[in-house]
Design a protein around this motif. Structure first.
Motif, PDB file in Angstrom:
ATOM      1  N   ASP A 101      -4.193  -9.303 -16.409  1.00 31.49           N
ATOM      2  CA  ASP A 101      -3.438 -10.590 -16.040  1.00 31.49           C
ATOM      3  C   ASP A 101      -1.985 -10.344 -16.945  1.00 31.49           C
ATOM      4  O   ASP A 101      -1.159 -10.667 -16.481  1.00 31.49           O
ATOM      5  N   GLU A 102      -2.159 -10.083 -18.093  1.00 31.64           N
ATOM      6  CA  GLU A 102      -0.950  -9.787 -19.087  1.00 31.64           C
ATOM      7  C   GLU A 102      -0.063  -8.722 -18.436  1.00 31.64           C
ATOM      8  O   GLU A 102       1.096  -8.687 -18.425  1.00 31.64           O
ATOM      9  N   TYR A 103      -0.790  -7.618 -17.938  1.00 32.43           N
ATOM     10  CA  TYR A 103      -0.225  -6.515 -17.262  1.00 32.43           C
ATOM     11  C   TYR A 103       0.634  -6.688 -16.121  1.00 32.43           C
ATOM     12  O   TYR A 103       1.650  -6.397 -15.910  1.00 32.43           O
ATOM     13  N   LEU A 104      -0.035  -7.372 -15.243  1.00 33.85           N
ATOM     14  CA  LEU A 104       0.798  -8.051 -14.000  1.00 33.85           C
ATOM     15  C   LEU A 104       1.707  -9.033 -14.299  1.00 33.85           C
ATOM     16  O   LEU A 104       2.789  -8.960 -13.609  1.00 33.85           O
ATOM     17  N   GLU A 105       1.610  -9.940 -15.287  1.00 33.86           N
ATOM     18  CA  GLU A 105       2.660 -10.908 -15.680  1.00 33.86           C
ATOM     19  C   GLU A 105       3.729 -10.081 -16.204  1.00 33.86           C
ATOM     20  O   GLU A 105       5.184 -10.464 -15.883  1.00 33.86           O
ATOM     21  N   ALA A 106       3.621  -8.915 -17.005  1.00 34.16           N
ATOM     22  CA  ALA A 106       4.750  -8.179 -17.441  1.00 34.16           C
ATOM     23  C   ALA A 106       5.474  -7.501 -16.118  1.00 34.16           C
ATOM     24  O   ALA A 106       6.665  -7.384 -16.465  1.00 34.16           O
ATOM     25  N   PRO A 156     -18.165  -2.413  -4.416  1.00 26.36           N
ATOM     26  CA  PRO A 156     -16.880  -2.868  -4.592  1.00 26.36           C
ATOM     27  C   PRO A 156     -16.268  -3.616  -5.867  1.00 26.36           C
ATOM     28  O   PRO A 156     -15.486  -4.732  -5.768  1.00 26.36           O
ATOM     29  N   THR A 157     -17.123  -3.492  -6.784  1.00 26.55           N
ATOM     30  CA  THR A 157     -17.032  -4.124  -8.128  1.00 26.55           C
ATOM     31  C   THR A 157     -15.702  -3.527  -8.734  1.00 26.55           C
ATOM     32  O   THR A 157     -15.627  -2.091  -8.755  1.00 26.55           O
ATOM     33  N   ALA A 158     -15.266  -3.995  -9.669  1.00 24.67           N
ATOM     34  CA  ALA A 158     -13.916  -3.251 -10.240  1.00 24.67           C
ATOM     35  C   ALA A 158     -14.112  -3.665 -11.636  1.00 24.67           C
ATOM     36  O   ALA A 158     -14.392  -4.820 -12.182  1.00 24.67           O
ATOM     37  N   GLU A 159     -13.759  -2.597 -12.365  1.00 25.15           N
ATOM     38  CA  GLU A 159     -13.609  -2.693 -13.853  1.00 25.15           C
ATOM     39  C   GLU A 159     -12.213  -2.246 -14.244  1.00 25.15           C
ATOM     40  O   GLU A 159     -11.939  -0.914 -14.076  1.00 25.15           O
ATOM     41  N   VAL A 160     -11.241  -3.032 -14.651  1.00 19.14           N
ATOM     42  CA  VAL A 160      -9.857  -2.643 -14.565  1.00 19.14           C
ATOM     43  C   VAL A 160      -9.930  -2.170 -16.162  1.00 19.14           C
ATOM     44  O   VAL A 160     -10.022  -3.003 -17.302  1.00 19.14           O
ATOM     45  N   LEU A 161      -9.363  -0.871 -16.561  1.00 14.40           N
ATOM     46  CA  LEU A 161      -9.029  -0.437 -17.851  1.00 14.40           C
ATOM     47  C   LEU A 161      -7.642  -0.282 -18.124  1.00 14.40           C
ATOM     48  O   LEU A 161      -7.158   0.541 -17.888  1.00 14.40           O
ATOM     49  N   VAL A 162      -7.498  -1.533 -18.708  1.00 14.82           N
ATOM     50  CA  VAL A 162      -5.918  -1.769 -18.995  1.00 14.82           C
ATOM     51  C   VAL A 162      -5.797  -2.511 -20.451  1.00 14.82           C
ATOM     52  O   VAL A 162      -6.633  -3.238 -20.557  1.00 14.82           O
ATOM     53  N   SER A 163      -4.791  -2.075 -21.197  1.00 14.53           N
ATOM     54  CA  SER A 163      -4.866  -2.928 -22.374  1.00 14.53           C
ATOM     55  C   SER A 163      -3.440  -3.260 -22.409  1.00 14.53           C
ATOM     56  O   SER A 163      -2.363  -2.611 -22.038  1.00 14.53           O
ATOM     57  N   PRO A 164      -2.915  -4.478 -22.633  1.00 16.45           N
ATOM     58  CA  PRO A 164      -3.871  -5.695 -22.911  1.00 16.45           C
ATOM     59  C   PRO A 164      -4.509  -6.045 -21.715  1.00 16.45           C
ATOM     60  O   PRO A 164      -4.881  -4.998 -20.910  1.00 16.45           O
ATOM     61  N   SER A 165      -4.818  -7.178 -21.327  1.00 15.61           N
ATOM     62  CA  SER A 165      -5.498  -7.514 -20.045  1.00 15.61           C
ATOM     63  C   SER A 165      -4.797  -7.488 -18.978  1.00 15.61           C
ATOM     64  O   SER A 165      -3.323  -7.377 -18.964  1.00 15.61           O
TER      65      SER A 165
END
Length: 147
Positions: free
Chosen positions: A52-57, A41-50
């Motif tokens: 956290d920034e994606y969730l904030e947006a 259950p390890t996760a690598e999130v492939l999102v640009s930017p980070s």
């Protein structure tokens, strides 16, 4: 994981004055294994930017129908796993075709807004979509007639 051993059998069918070859796939064996217990259950999130920034947006976005869609992907050495299974089948005496597939389920997670407007759009979307299409079509026709 679904492992399937199969071969083709050839038969002939009379078609007019000549014979026509007919090939039939014969399933020799089929094994289905649930490998979900072997997925870490390890996760690598492939999102640009980070992420956290994606969730904030997402949080700041005022869209009443907003959503986030996450797709979970399992990364294994699929070629090596296939070769190991093929080698095992050959050592057991199976010398026909072998296919190994990895069917997935529950790999999409959706996070949707809790706003009542967004809920209504999702609930009644099958009604709203044609109305929206007609509105856009009539709106375009109206604008075109003003010119």
């Amino acid at each position: 994981m679904k492992i399937q051993g199969w071969h083709k059998e050839k038969s002939q069918e009379l078609s007019g004055k000549s014979y026509k070859n007919i090939y039939t796939t014969v399933i020799d064996f089929e094994v289905t294994l649930d490998l979900s217990g072997y997925i870490l259950p390890t996760a690598e999130v492939l999102v640009s930017p980070s992420f956290d920034e994606y969730l904030e947006a997402y949080i700041v976005d005022g869209n009443k129908c907003k959503e986030i869609i996450l797709k979970k992907t399992v990364v294994w050495e699929y070629d090596l796993l296939y070769k190991l299974i093929l080698d095992l089948a050959r050592r057991r005496g199976f010398h026909y075709n072998l296919s190994v597939t990895y069917p997935q389920s529950n790999f999409i997670v959706k996070v949707m807004t809790d706003h009542s407007f967004g809920k209504n759009v999702r609930t009644y979307g099958f009604i709203a979509a044609p109305i929206s299409w007609l509105y856009k079509r009539n709106s375009i026709n109206y604008k075109a007639s003003l010119r």
